[in-house]
Design a protein around this motif. Structure first.
Motif, PDB file in Angstrom:
ATOM      1  N   GLY A  87       0.714  -0.978   0.115  1.00  0.00           N
ATOM      2  CA  GLY A  87       0.103   0.102   0.059  1.00  0.00           C
ATOM      3  C   GLY A  87       0.826   1.062  -0.086  1.00  0.00           C
ATOM      4  O   GLY A  87       1.900   1.272   0.852  1.00  0.00           O
ATOM      5  N   ALA A  89       1.214   5.039   1.431  1.00  0.00           N
ATOM      6  CA  ALA A  89       0.734   5.541   2.413  1.00  0.00           C
ATOM      7  C   ALA A  89       0.310   6.998   1.992  1.00  0.00           C
ATOM      8  O   ALA A  89       1.107   7.389   0.898  1.00  0.00           O
ATOM      9  N   PRO A  90      -0.333   7.768   2.514  1.00  0.00           N
ATOM     10  CA  PRO A  90      -1.223   7.389   3.887  1.00  0.00           C
ATOM     11  C   PRO A  90      -2.553   6.781   3.299  1.00  0.00           C
ATOM     12  O   PRO A  90      -3.505   6.447   4.158  1.00  0.00           O
ATOM     13  N   PRO A  93      -3.734   1.838   4.413  1.00  0.00           N
ATOM     14  CA  PRO A  93      -3.188   1.563   5.659  1.00  0.00           C
ATOM     15  C   PRO A  93      -2.994  -0.077   5.650  1.00  0.00           C
ATOM     16  O   PRO A  93      -3.736  -0.802   4.917  1.00  0.00           O
ATOM     17  N   LEU A  94      -2.083  -0.574   6.618  1.00  0.00           N
ATOM     18  CA  LEU A  94      -1.936  -1.934   6.689  1.00  0.00           C
ATOM     19  C   LEU A  94      -3.293  -2.489   7.298  1.00  0.00           C
ATOM     20  O   LEU A  94      -4.043  -2.071   8.088  1.00  0.00           O
ATOM     21  N   ALA A 203       3.782  -1.826   3.526  1.00  0.00           N
ATOM     22  CA  ALA A 203       3.755  -0.432   2.515  1.00  0.00           C
ATOM     23  C   ALA A 203       4.933  -0.580   1.641  1.00  0.00           C
ATOM     24  O   ALA A 203       5.715  -1.395   1.671  1.00  0.00           O
TER      25      ALA A 203
END
Length: 275
Positions: A87, A89-90, A93-94, A203
């Motif tokens: 993913g 950021a922001p 999110p995880l 991330a």
């Protein structure tokens, strides 16, 4: 309604089939030895295929499944690329979910002294497939997935510099994975709508394995497929039937290769269309 779901690996496939509960999925062989795992859901039948890692494996597996279904006289209504991914950021999110507005081949093109040129600018095809807006909205409402571009890469991003480069080139990017564009290319060739749904496990950037949340992402994928069935049934307009020239014959070798799979798929598929 029949939906083909293509994952990279068995763990992702199992997370999707877990959406049906404890019942074991029905297994259906495809030509070449791949196996579909079939599960029922509310208004939807999912055929889930672990096609392998990367866009080439994803395209080959998707094309095999779509062709087998078309020869059975029961083409799929939708193809979905699903799994975990990185993913940006922001916005991602995880443990969160991302649904693609665009499925982008982020590293398909040419490196030049002036920077990267995507394959579209080279005149050799497309580098992105848009996803139907109504479908994106329906999936987002059902699952909480954030809409944005999902990038397909053949080499996973492992540095902050490369992450920043991709984010600058694709400001709407929320995730990267390795299979979506391959699924989209095969679906486009068959005239089948496509969707990409990703659960964020890490991330995009330096590979900090201690920070990965693969278990959380796989659990989020299961919950997404538990929730999304009714939304798909309402939002997807079935793809137009493939046009075959009158009198066009199937080569005997090809016909023999798919005969067993066609018979296995035909009866359940017809039941699904009657439902």
């Amino acid at each position: 309604m029949r939906v083909l779901v293509v994952t990279a690996v068995a763990a992702e496939r199992s997370s999707v089939t877990a959406a049906a509960g404890p019942a074991e999925p029905e297994e259906l062989a495809l030509p070449g030895g791949a196996v579909l795992h079939r599960i029922p859901a509310a208004g939807v039948t999912y055929d889930v295929l672990a096609a392998g890692v990367g866009p080439a494996a994803a395209a080959a597996g998707t094309a095999t499944a779509l062709t087998t279904a078309a020869l059975a006289g029961a083409p799929y209504d939708l193809a979905v690329s699903a799994g975990i991914g990185g993913g940006f950021a922001p916005g991602a999110p995880l443990g969160g979910l991302v649904v693609a507005r665009r499925i982008v081949a982020a590293d398909l093109g040419a490196a030049t002294a002036d920077g990267f040129l995507p394959v579209t600018e080279l005149g050799f095809g497309v580098d992105a497939h848009p996803v139907d807006d109504a479908l994106v909205r329906a999936v987002g409402a059902a699952t909480g997935a954030e809409p944005g571009a999902v990038l397909t890469v053949s080499t996973v991003t492992g540095t902050a510099a490369r992450a920043a480069e991709l984010a600058a080139a694709h400001p709407d990017a929320l995730a990267e994975a390795m299979e979506g564009f391959g699924v989209a290319e095969a679906a486009a060739a068959h005239g089948v709508p496509v969707l990409e749904l990703r659960a964020v496990s890490n991330a995009v950037g330096p590979r900090d394995r201690a920070a990965w949340r693969i278990g959380d992402a796989l659990a989020a994928l299961t919950e997404a497929f538990r929730a999304v069935g009714p939304a798909l049934a309402e939002a997807v307009i079935p793809a137009a039937e493939a046009v075959h020239p009158a009198g066009e014959a199937v080569h005997p070798a090809a016909e023999a290769a798919v005969e067993t799979s066609v018979e296995a798929l035909r009866e359940p598929a017809e039941e699904g269309h009657r439902a």
